[in-house]
Write a protein that holds these residues in place. Structure first.
Motif, PDB file in Angstrom:
ATOM      1  N   LYS A   6      21.352  43.710  21.152  1.00 36.43           N
ATOM      2  CA  LYS A   6      21.295  42.269  21.363  1.00 36.43           C
ATOM      3  C   LYS A   6      20.020  41.942  22.141  1.00 36.43           C
ATOM      4  CE  LYS A   6      26.275  41.507  21.595  1.00 36.43           C
ATOM      5  NZ  LYS A   6      27.371  41.032  22.465  1.00 36.43           N
ATOM      6  N   PRO A   7      19.529  40.696  22.056  1.00 35.20           N
ATOM      7  CA  PRO A   7      18.354  40.303  22.837  1.00 35.20           C
ATOM      8  C   PRO A   7      18.607  40.432  24.337  1.00 35.20           C
ATOM      9  CG  PRO A   7      18.879  38.646  21.189  1.00 35.20           C
ATOM     10  CD  PRO A   7      20.018  39.618  21.200  1.00 35.20           C
ATOM     11  N   CYS A   8      17.545  40.427  25.108  1.00 36.03           N
ATOM     12  CA  CYS A   8      17.636  40.510  26.560  1.00 36.03           C
ATOM     13  C   CYS A   8      18.486  39.351  27.095  1.00 36.03           C
ATOM     14  CB  CYS A   8      16.233  40.450  27.158  1.00 36.03           C
ATOM     15  SG  CYS A   8      16.215  40.431  28.960  1.00 36.03           S
ATOM     16  N   PRO A   9      19.432  39.630  28.003  1.00 32.63           N
ATOM     17  CA  PRO A   9      20.268  38.557  28.544  1.00 32.63           C
ATOM     18  C   PRO A   9      19.525  37.640  29.519  1.00 32.63           C
ATOM     19  CG  PRO A   9      20.782  40.609  29.640  1.00 32.63           C
ATOM     20  CD  PRO A   9      19.813  40.937  28.535  1.00 32.63           C
ATOM     21  N   PHE A  10      18.347  38.045  29.963  1.00 38.26           N
ATOM     22  CA  PHE A  10      17.605  37.262  30.944  1.00 38.26           C
ATOM     23  C   PHE A  10      16.550  36.355  30.316  1.00 38.26           C
ATOM     24  CE2 PHE A  10      19.051  41.157  32.994  1.00 38.26           C
ATOM     25  CZ  PHE A  10      19.901  40.602  33.943  1.00 38.26           C
ATOM     26  N   CYS A  11      15.825  36.881  29.312  1.00 41.92           N
ATOM     27  CA  CYS A  11      14.738  36.092  28.727  1.00 41.92           C
ATOM     28  C   CYS A  11      14.917  35.844  27.231  1.00 41.92           C
ATOM     29  CB  CYS A  11      13.397  36.774  28.979  1.00 41.92           C
ATOM     30  SG  CYS A  11      13.144  38.275  28.003  1.00 41.92           S
ATOM     31  N   GLY A  12      15.875  36.503  26.604  1.00 40.72           N
ATOM     32  CA  GLY A  12      16.077  36.348  25.167  1.00 40.72           C
ATOM     33  C   GLY A  12      15.147  37.206  24.331  1.00 40.72           C
ATOM     34  N   GLY A  13      14.323  38.023  24.993  1.00 35.19           N
ATOM     35  CA  GLY A  13      13.368  38.876  24.282  1.00 35.19           C
ATOM     36  C   GLY A  13      14.059  39.903  23.398  1.00 35.19           C
ATOM     37  N   SER A  14      13.405  40.212  22.291  1.00 31.72           N
ATOM     38  CA  SER A  14      13.989  41.180  21.357  1.00 31.72           C
ATOM     39  C   SER A  14      13.155  42.455  21.244  1.00 31.72           C
ATOM     40  CB  SER A  14      14.160  40.538  19.986  1.00 31.72           C
ATOM     41  OG  SER A  14      12.915  40.105  19.494  1.00 31.72           O
ATOM     42  N   THR A  15      12.087  42.562  22.022  1.00 27.11           N
ATOM     43  CA  THR A  15      11.293  43.788  22.036  1.00 27.11           C
ATOM     44  C   THR A  15      11.840  44.676  23.143  1.00 27.11           C
ATOM     45  OG1 THR A  15       9.367  42.533  21.308  1.00 27.11           O
ATOM     46  CG2 THR A  15       8.969  44.741  22.144  1.00 27.11           C
ATOM     47  N   LEU A  16      12.719  45.592  22.738  1.00 27.33           N
ATOM     48  CA  LEU A  16      13.435  46.436  23.683  1.00 27.33           C
ATOM     49  C   LEU A  16      13.073  47.892  23.440  1.00 27.33           C
ATOM     50  CD1 LEU A  16      16.837  44.662  23.131  1.00 27.33           C
ATOM     51  CD2 LEU A  16      15.257  44.264  25.014  1.00 27.33           C
ATOM     52  N   VAL A  17      13.040  48.673  24.507  1.00 25.97           N
ATOM     53  CA  VAL A  17      12.682  50.079  24.414  1.00 25.97           C
ATOM     54  C   VAL A  17      13.848  50.922  24.919  1.00 25.97           C
ATOM     55  CG1 VAL A  17      11.057  51.847  25.184  1.00 25.97           C
ATOM     56  CG2 VAL A  17      10.260  49.520  24.805  1.00 25.97           C
ATOM     57  N   ASP A  18      14.191  51.927  24.149  1.00 27.92           N
ATOM     58  CA  ASP A  18      15.230  52.887  24.518  1.00 27.92           C
ATOM     59  C   ASP A  18      14.526  54.011  25.276  1.00 27.92           C
ATOM     60  OD1 ASP A  18      17.232  54.773  24.651  1.00 27.92           O
ATOM     61  OD2 ASP A  18      17.442  55.001  22.485  1.00 27.92           O
ATOM     62  N   ILE A  19      14.792  54.139  26.577  1.00 30.53           N
ATOM     63  CA  ILE A  19      14.100  55.123  27.414  1.00 30.53           C
ATOM     64  C   ILE A  19      15.054  56.250  27.799  1.00 30.53           C
ATOM     65  CG2 ILE A  19      12.915  55.524  29.602  1.00 30.53           C
ATOM     66  CD1 ILE A  19      12.010  52.653  29.551  1.00 30.53           C
ATOM     67  N   HIS A  20      14.590  57.465  27.589  1.00 28.02           N
ATOM     68  CA  HIS A  20      15.314  58.650  28.060  1.00 28.02           C
ATOM     69  C   HIS A  20      14.367  59.377  29.010  1.00 28.02           C
ATOM     70  CE1 HIS A  20      18.064  62.010  28.117  1.00 28.02           C
ATOM     71  NE2 HIS A  20      17.020  62.806  27.967  1.00 28.02           N
ATOM     72  N   PHE A  21      14.767  59.526  30.262  1.00 26.07           N
ATOM     73  CA  PHE A  21      13.895  60.090  31.289  1.00 26.07           C
ATOM     74  C   PHE A  21      13.918  61.611  31.258  1.00 26.07           C
ATOM     75  CE2 PHE A  21      15.151  55.899  32.765  1.00 26.07           C
ATOM     76  CZ  PHE A  21      13.914  55.337  32.989  1.00 26.07           C
ATOM     77  N   SER A  22      13.011  62.189  30.478  1.00 28.53           N
ATOM     78  CA  SER A  22      12.903  63.646  30.422  1.00 28.53           C
ATOM     79  C   SER A  22      11.571  64.115  31.008  1.00 28.53           C
ATOM     80  CB  SER A  22      13.042  64.142  28.979  1.00 28.53           C
ATOM     81  OG  SER A  22      12.053  63.546  28.162  1.00 28.53           O
ATOM     82  N   ASN A  23      10.688  63.159  31.334  1.00 33.13           N
ATOM     83  CA  ASN A  23       9.384  63.459  31.910  1.00 33.13           C
ATOM     84  C   ASN A  23       9.430  63.146  33.416  1.00 33.13           C
ATOM     85  OD1 ASN A  23       6.722  63.123  32.921  1.00 33.13           O
ATOM     86  ND2 ASN A  23       5.956  62.723  30.871  1.00 33.13           N
ATOM     87  N   PRO A  24       9.169  64.119  34.284  1.00 34.54           N
ATOM     88  CA  PRO A  24       9.230  63.877  35.739  1.00 34.54           C
ATOM     89  C   PRO A  24       8.348  62.731  36.217  1.00 34.54           C
ATOM     90  CG  PRO A  24       9.072  66.213  35.291  1.00 34.54           C
ATOM     91  CD  PRO A  24       8.870  65.507  33.966  1.00 34.54           C
ATOM     92  N   ASP A  25       7.223  62.456  35.539  1.00 37.96           N
ATOM     93  CA  ASP A  25       6.355  61.348  35.947  1.00 37.96           C
ATOM     94  C   ASP A  25       7.054  60.005  35.768  1.00 37.96           C
ATOM     95  OD1 ASP A  25       4.309  63.088  36.619  1.00 37.96           O
ATOM     96  OD2 ASP A  25       3.425  63.001  34.615  1.00 37.96           O
ATOM     97  N   TYR A  26       7.785  59.827  34.665  1.00 43.86           N
ATOM     98  CA  TYR A  26       8.518  58.585  34.436  1.00 43.86           C
ATOM     99  C   TYR A  26       9.683  58.446  35.414  1.00 43.86           C
ATOM    100  CZ  TYR A  26       5.985  58.096  30.043  1.00 43.86           C
ATOM    101  OH  TYR A  26       5.016  57.970  29.097  1.00 43.86           O
ATOM    102  N   VAL A  27      10.305  59.559  35.741  1.00 45.33           N
ATOM    103  CA  VAL A  27      11.425  59.552  36.677  1.00 45.33           C
ATOM    104  C   VAL A  27      10.974  58.963  38.008  1.00 45.33           C
ATOM    105  CG1 VAL A  27      12.953  61.030  38.020  1.00 45.33           C
ATOM    106  CG2 VAL A  27      12.666  61.444  35.579  1.00 45.33           C
ATOM    107  N   THR A  28       9.823  59.369  38.507  1.00 41.35           N
ATOM    108  CA  THR A  28       9.293  58.866  39.780  1.00 41.35           C
ATOM    109  C   THR A  28       8.959  57.382  39.666  1.00 41.35           C
ATOM    110  OG1 THR A  28       8.390  61.037  40.290  1.00 41.35           O
ATOM    111  CG2 THR A  28       7.491  59.175  41.505  1.00 41.35           C
ATOM    112  N   PHE A  29       8.288  56.974  38.578  1.00 37.26           N
ATOM    113  CA  PHE A  29       7.880  55.585  38.395  1.00 37.26           C
ATOM    114  C   PHE A  29       9.090  54.649  38.333  1.00 37.26           C
ATOM    115  CE2 PHE A  29       6.766  51.981  35.661  1.00 37.26           C
ATOM    116  CZ  PHE A  29       5.712  51.455  36.379  1.00 37.26           C
ATOM    117  N   PHE A  30      10.113  55.034  37.603  1.00 34.50           N
ATOM    118  CA  PHE A  30      11.290  54.179  37.432  1.00 34.50           C
ATOM    119  C   PHE A  30      12.389  54.442  38.454  1.00 34.50           C
ATOM    120  CE2 PHE A  30       9.436  53.739  33.193  1.00 34.50           C
ATOM    121  CZ  PHE A  30       9.584  52.381  32.974  1.00 34.50           C
ATOM    122  N   GLU A  31      12.146  55.331  39.417  1.00 30.98           N
ATOM    123  CA  GLU A  31      13.130  55.696  40.434  1.00 30.98           C
ATOM    124  C   GLU A  31      14.447  56.115  39.793  1.00 30.98           C
ATOM    125  OE1 GLU A  31      13.337  52.358  43.091  1.00 30.98           O
ATOM    126  OE2 GLU A  31      11.310  52.677  43.812  1.00 30.98           O
TER     127      GLU A  31
END
Length: 73
Positions: A6-31
């Motif tokens: 479904k679109p974003c509940p906050f802005c209605g945006g439909s450009t969504l990314v499915d993120i799976h944190f398997s890279n330690p660099d992304y883990v730090t950035f996204f806490e």
């Protein structure tokens, strides 16, 4: 089975990314922790809950489980 998000509940945006944190660099950035997943809206930056899911599609189903919101277009 392909789950249509479904679109974003906050802005209605439909450009969504499915993120799976398997890279330690992304883990730090996204806490986040390794092997957690979430959905991220590119338009406004909001994201669904970031956690470890038993099923690799559970976070997709959780994104769609929410109240419907009307957005101005």
């Amino acid at each position: 089975m392909k789950i249509k998000l479904k679109p974003c509940p906050f802005c209605g945006g439909s450009t969504l990314v499915d993120i799976h944190f398997s890279n330690p660099d992304y883990v730090t950035f996204f806490e986040s922790k390794l092997n957690e997943s979430c959905i991220l809206c590119i338009k406004c930056g909001s994201r669904g809950p970031t956690k470890w899911y038993r099923d690799n599609q559970e976070h997709l189903m959780n994104w769609n489980k929410r109240a419907e919101v009307e957005h101005d277009t």
